[in-house]
Design a protein around this motif. Structure first.
Motif, PDB file in Angstrom:
ATOM      1  N   SER A  73       0.843  -1.206   0.000  1.00 30.98           N
ATOM      2  CA  SER A  73       0.000   0.000   0.000  1.00 30.98           C
ATOM      3  C   SER A  73       0.877   1.256   0.000  1.00 30.98           C
ATOM      4  CB  SER A  73      -0.960  -0.002   1.192  1.00 30.98           C
ATOM      5  OG  SER A  73      -0.256   0.236   2.394  1.00 30.98           O
ATOM      6  N   ALA A  74       2.007   1.196   0.713  1.00 30.44           N
ATOM      7  CA  ALA A  74       2.912   2.357   0.705  1.00 30.44           C
ATOM      8  C   ALA A  74       3.568   2.496  -0.664  1.00 30.44           C
ATOM      9  CB  ALA A  74       3.965   2.200   1.790  1.00 30.44           C
ATOM     10  N   ALA A  75       3.970   1.359  -1.248  1.00 33.59           N
ATOM     11  CA  ALA A  75       4.639   1.399  -2.549  1.00 33.59           C
ATOM     12  C   ALA A  75       3.705   1.963  -3.622  1.00 33.59           C
ATOM     13  CB  ALA A  75       5.130   0.007  -2.937  1.00 33.59           C
ATOM     14  N   ALA A  76       2.397   1.681  -3.493  1.00 32.95           N
ATOM     15  CA  ALA A  76       1.446   2.200  -4.478  1.00 32.95           C
ATOM     16  C   ALA A  76       1.444   3.731  -4.465  1.00 32.95           C
ATOM     17  CB  ALA A  76       0.042   1.661  -4.183  1.00 32.95           C
ATOM     18  N   VAL A  77       1.664   4.306  -3.289  1.00 30.76           N
ATOM     19  CA  VAL A  77       1.740   5.768  -3.196  1.00 30.76           C
ATOM     20  C   VAL A  77       3.094   6.279  -3.709  1.00 30.76           C
ATOM     21  CG1 VAL A  77       1.827   7.698  -1.554  1.00 30.76           C
ATOM     22  CG2 VAL A  77       0.097   5.900  -1.279  1.00 30.76           C
ATOM     23  N   LEU A  78       4.151   5.513  -3.399  1.00 30.85           N
ATOM     24  CA  LEU A  78       5.504   5.981  -3.719  1.00 30.85           C
ATOM     25  C   LEU A  78       5.867   5.827  -5.186  1.00 30.85           C
ATOM     26  CD1 LEU A  78       7.439   4.513  -0.653  1.00 30.85           C
ATOM     27  CD2 LEU A  78       6.736   6.896  -1.015  1.00 30.85           C
ATOM     28  N   LYS A  79       5.206   4.911  -5.851  1.00 28.92           N
ATOM     29  CA  LYS A  79       5.586   4.590  -7.229  1.00 28.92           C
ATOM     30  C   LYS A  79       5.577   5.842  -8.109  1.00 28.92           C
ATOM     31  CE  LYS A  79       4.989   1.102 -10.632  1.00 28.92           C
ATOM     32  NZ  LYS A  79       5.489  -0.175 -10.634  1.00 28.92           N
ATOM     33  N   GLY A  80       6.715   6.077  -8.749  1.00 29.65           N
ATOM     34  CA  GLY A  80       6.807   7.236  -9.644  1.00 29.65           C
ATOM     35  C   GLY A  80       6.916   8.569  -8.915  1.00 29.65           C
ATOM     36  N   ARG A  81       7.061   8.524  -7.602  1.00 32.32           N
ATOM     37  CA  ARG A  81       7.174   9.782  -6.845  1.00 32.32           C
ATOM     38  C   ARG A  81       8.472   9.778  -6.056  1.00 32.32           C
ATOM     39  NH1 ARG A  81       1.343   8.880  -5.494  1.00 32.32           N
ATOM     40  NH2 ARG A  81       0.167  10.431  -6.682  1.00 32.32           N
ATOM     41  N   LYS A  82       8.819  10.948  -5.529  1.00 36.55           N
ATOM     42  CA  LYS A  82      10.049  11.102  -4.748  1.00 36.55           C
ATOM     43  C   LYS A  82       9.724  11.600  -3.346  1.00 36.55           C
ATOM     44  CE  LYS A  82      13.700  10.656  -7.680  1.00 36.55           C
ATOM     45  NZ  LYS A  82      13.801   9.206  -7.803  1.00 36.55           N
ATOM     46  N   VAL A  83      10.467  11.108  -2.398  1.00 30.61           N
ATOM     47  CA  VAL A  83      10.393  11.640  -1.040  1.00 30.61           C
ATOM     48  C   VAL A  83      10.848  13.096  -1.092  1.00 30.61           C
ATOM     49  CG1 VAL A  83      11.437  11.483   1.263  1.00 30.61           C
ATOM     50  CG2 VAL A  83      10.771   9.395   0.048  1.00 30.61           C
ATOM     51  N   ALA A  84      10.125  13.972  -0.399  1.00 26.80           N
ATOM     52  CA  ALA A  84      10.443  15.400  -0.441  1.00 26.80           C
ATOM     53  C   ALA A  84      11.844  15.663   0.106  1.00 26.80           C
ATOM     54  CB  ALA A  84       9.399  16.190   0.356  1.00 26.80           C
ATOM     55  N   ASP A  85      12.444  16.741  -0.333  1.00 23.22           N
ATOM     56  CA  ASP A  85      13.820  17.083   0.069  1.00 23.22           C
ATOM     57  C   ASP A  85      13.958  17.192   1.581  1.00 23.22           C
ATOM     58  OD1 ASP A  85      14.780  17.109  -2.417  1.00 23.22           O
ATOM     59  OD2 ASP A  85      14.736  19.314  -2.689  1.00 23.22           O
ATOM     60  N   GLY A  86      15.094  16.687   2.078  1.00 29.66           N
ATOM     61  CA  GLY A  86      15.420  16.898   3.490  1.00 29.66           C
ATOM     62  C   GLY A  86      14.716  15.951   4.438  1.00 29.66           C
ATOM     63  N   ILE A  87      13.974  14.982   3.897  1.00 28.53           N
ATOM     64  CA  ILE A  87      13.241  14.072   4.786  1.00 28.53           C
ATOM     65  C   ILE A  87      13.922  12.715   4.844  1.00 28.53           C
ATOM     66  CG2 ILE A  87      11.071  12.803   5.022  1.00 28.53           C
ATOM     67  CD1 ILE A  87       9.791  15.414   4.123  1.00 28.53           C
ATOM     68  N   ARG A  88      14.137  12.258   6.074  1.00 29.35           N
ATOM     69  CA  ARG A  88      14.739  10.949   6.246  1.00 29.35           C
ATOM     70  C   ARG A  88      13.612   9.931   6.254  1.00 29.35           C
ATOM     71  NH1 ARG A  88      17.429   9.916  11.664  1.00 29.35           N
ATOM     72  NH2 ARG A  88      18.124   7.789  11.329  1.00 29.35           N
ATOM     73  N   ALA A  89      13.588   9.079   5.250  1.00 30.77           N
ATOM     74  CA  ALA A  89      12.495   8.114   5.125  1.00 30.77           C
ATOM     75  C   ALA A  89      13.076   6.709   5.178  1.00 30.77           C
ATOM     76  CB  ALA A  89      11.745   8.348   3.822  1.00 30.77           C
TER      77      ALA A  89
END
Ligand code: SF4
Lengths: 215, 471
Positions: free
Chosen positions: B358-374
């Motif tokens: 479910s998390a990957a479905a959101v992340l696919k094709g997107r980038k974690v915003a700058d400066g965020i440790r994920a």
């Protein structure tokens, strides 16, 4: 286990609800593979001042650092004391610090059991009685000590208040007599043997093979 | 007399009822971890006692070990390595089964206990960890205990306790899009407070429970303890049976058939009486997030922190103020748009395969915003492998998430790795207590997909916007 009959001591109010065991002792204070020496970590997040995550001295305003409460042996608190993580270190930190009893408006279930196993008395009282005790103690913490009488199930505040409490009869028996709870249960060893045999027969599907399973 | 599910399991385990109102209750399984397992086994040996039945005792490493790739016994936790090596030595001496670091079956205790079918419906399973209630999803009594009780369980094959009161929560209706089991349980706790189930064992039932897949049921039961319940459980059904079929420690052959037949009886009788009944229509449940320092500080993500006037008493007002001070928030402040510093997907609550999907479905094709440790730590080696087999690790790393080894990791700070003071973290874990993820770290609990959405947005976000846009 240390027996508990009657105890009189300085009482420190920490009047918050839901004080969880992470507050009682943060994980980072559980440094040794041991049950002892944990008192220094009690309320570590509140008792010390920090620079980043480095301790740099005591937090003077925290109640247990105030001269009047430094030798407290009883705590007063709000609802659901000791909720959260099952860490028995919370109880070991309290007893190592010198706490013998906690009076609160309810306790986390695992914490309450852990108290019973370590001679720490967990007493439930309603909010209005706790407030009355708090007023009494705060008026002069060193002389206004509470007396907890487990023989008669009463908390006494000088001649101002005397409140009855009840605790689990099993815990009370263990505390009054300072019994080892494993020894206590092992007196029923024959019952356990008989039960285990019948159970394994009746629920053979629930029984694990004696040798490890390989994946 | 009609019985509840809890009655049925409890009663078949009562060895003896004692005069003081307590019962000696037979324990089927004990699961240890390195945080307290070594202490318990050492203390047991020092008192001259033995593990009565080593075949029923298991152990793993999860609480203290690091989750960096390539990790071993060395850990950033001060003194941590001793916990790991002591666990290993004492486990060997006691003759119990250890799922050690790098064993393909390794992972967080409650995960392995289910994945290996060490826990089965109808059993009493104990572990020195409060989230043992997770296993209630299999229709077992999952019982979190302290170290002393753990010694008791190993020395006697029993625990002594008073039977708790009983609560049933009926979940009706259908979940809306973007809403998960995590939101259900946060909503419940937000509505009835963190002590809502104190002194009660809790059963979850109703059409919305039947509709949940097994992994979601684990998430729900995991947080029963955050509601102060003695445990949380769900009656076994077809999904439970197929989940367990063929797993390593599940009974085989005729014993399997016998087991399944037995499990069919494990449900509350229609006329069983509970001490307390709650009902929730899950169509009312929104994507939920916590704003404060207790799981009861849970609100719809579209809402904000409460107004102080909403408190009934001055104590409650003080509690709200204290929570907002800690979290760096003001009354009536909206949550969406609140900038974050970290995002964590992990823990026994929400790091199973379906959570990662479910998390990957959101992340696919997107980038974690700058400066965020994920950071993502799959909850077990099996979950990690399954996720890698379907390429989810690629999605996580391409988006900017770290992909880690299994363990408790940043679910709690043991003095090693943590988030920084006053850093704001959205986390798929179960506790937003002060300092839980690092000294003075500010934790917001949410579902894994909501964590992913926040990581991408760089602030608390409404997951539905990311799910709709993605399809
Ligand atoms: S993941 Fe977190 S909640 Fe779960 S067992 Fe580990 S420390 Fe406890």
């Amino acid at each position: 286990m240390k027996a508990f009959t009657v105890h009189r001591g300085v009482t420190a109010p920490i009047m918050q609800d839901n004080i969880d065991t992470d507050q009682l002792i943060p994980s980072r204070e559980m440094k040794r593979v041991s049950k002892s020496g944990l008192g220094a970590g009690l309320f570590a997040g509140w008792r010390y001042r920090y620079d980043g995550s480095q301790k740099i001295g005591p937090a003077d305003e925290f109640v247990l650092n105030q001269p009047a409460y430094r030798d407290a042996s009883i705590l007063l608190s709000g609802r659901n004391f000791g909720c959260g993580s099952s860490r028995e270190h919370a109880v070991w930190a309290l007893t190592d610090f010198g706490i013998r009893a906690i009076i609160a408006e309810g306790f986390g279930a695992i914490f309450r059991m852990n108290c019973g196993r370590n001679g720490l008395l967990a007493i439930d009282l309603p909010a209005d009685q706790i407030t009355a005790l708090q007023r009494f103690c705060e008026a002069d913490p060193q002389t206004h000590r509470l007396t907890i009488d487990l023989k008669n199930n009463r908390v006494e505040a000088g001649d101002q208040h005397s409140f009855a409490f009840s605790i689990d009869e099993a815990d009370r028996h263990m505390l009054l007599n300072g019994l080892d709870f494993i020894d206590f249960s092992l007196q029923f060893r024959d019952d356990i043997d008989r039960f285990a045999e019948a159970y394994r027969h009746q629920h053979s599907w629930a029984v694990l093979p004696a040798t490890p399973v390989d994946d | 007399m009609p019985q509840t599910l809890f009655d049925k399991i409890w009663d078949r385990h009562v060895v003896r009822n004692l005069d003081d109102g307590s019962s000696l209750v037979y324990v089927d399984r004990v699961f240890l971890h390195e945080r307290t397992g070594g202490v318990a086994l050492t203390s047991l040996a020092e008192s001259g006692r033995k593990v009565r039945n080593p075949a029923q005792v298991f152990a793993t490493m999860d609480h203290i070990l690091d989750t960096y790739p390539g990790r071993g016994d060395a850990t950033e936790v001060p003194g941590g390595e001793a916990f790991i090596t002591t666990m290993r030595e004492t486990a060997r001496e006691a003759g119990i089964t250890l799922f050690d670091i790098n064993d393909p079956r390794h992972g967080i205790t409650h995960l392995i206990s289910a994945e290996q079918a060490i826990t089965l419906p109808g059993l009493v399973v104990v572990c020195p960890d409060s989230h043992t209630c997770t296993l209630g999803a299999l229709g077992a009594i999952g019982w979190g205990i302290g170290t002393s009780n753990c010694e008791h369980a190993m020395a006697t094959e029993t625990l002594r306790a008073r039977k708790p009161l009983q609560l049933v929560v009926e979940f009706n209706g259908e979940l809306a899009n973007g809403v998960t089991a995590k939101d259900m349980i946060l909503y419940l706790i937000g509505k009835y407070s963190a002590s809502g189930a104190a002194n009660h064992a809790m059963e979850f039932r109703g059409p919305a429970i039947s509709a949940l897949e097994m992994e979601a049921r684990f998430t729900l039961c995991n947080m029963a303890v955050e509601f102060s319940a003695f445990t949380g459980l769900i009656a076994p059904d077809d999904k439970t049976v197929s989940y367990l079929a063929g797993k390593p420690y599940a009974p085989a052959g005729a014993r399997w058939d016998e087991a399944v037949q037995n499990w069919r009886e494990l449900k509350s009788d229609d006329d069983a009486v509970f001490d307390k009944v709650l009902a929730v229509d899950v169509s009312d449940v929104p994507p939920t997030v916590t704003w404060g320092i207790s799981p009861q500080h849970a609100v719809a993500v579209t809402a904000g922190t409460p107004e102080l006037e909403s408190a009934d008493t001055s104590e409650q007002r003080a509690e709200l103020t204290q929570a907002m001070d800690y979290m760096g928030l003001k009354p009536g402040q909206p949550l969406i748009g609140l900038p974050i510093d970290g995002a964590f997907i992990g823990s026994c609550t929400n790091a199973r395969l379906s959570d990662l999907r479910s998390a990957a479905a959101v992340l696919k094709g997107r980038k974690v915003a700058d400066g965020i440790r994920a950071i993502c730590t799959p909850a077990s080696a099996q979950v990690k492998k399954a996720a890698e087999d379907e390429g989810l690790d690629q999605v996580f790393t391409a988006s900017g998430f770290e992909w880690r080894e299994p363990g408790c990791s940043l679910c709690f700070n043991a003095g090693g790795e943590g988030f920084g003071p006053e850093e704001r973290v959205v986390s798929s874990t179960n506790r937003n207590f002060r300092g839980r993820q690092g000294p003075r770290t500010r934790t917001h609990l949410a579902s894994p997909a909501s964590v992913a959405a926040a990581a991408v947005a760089g602030c608390i976000a409404d997951v539905r916007q990311y799910q709709e846009a993605a399809t």
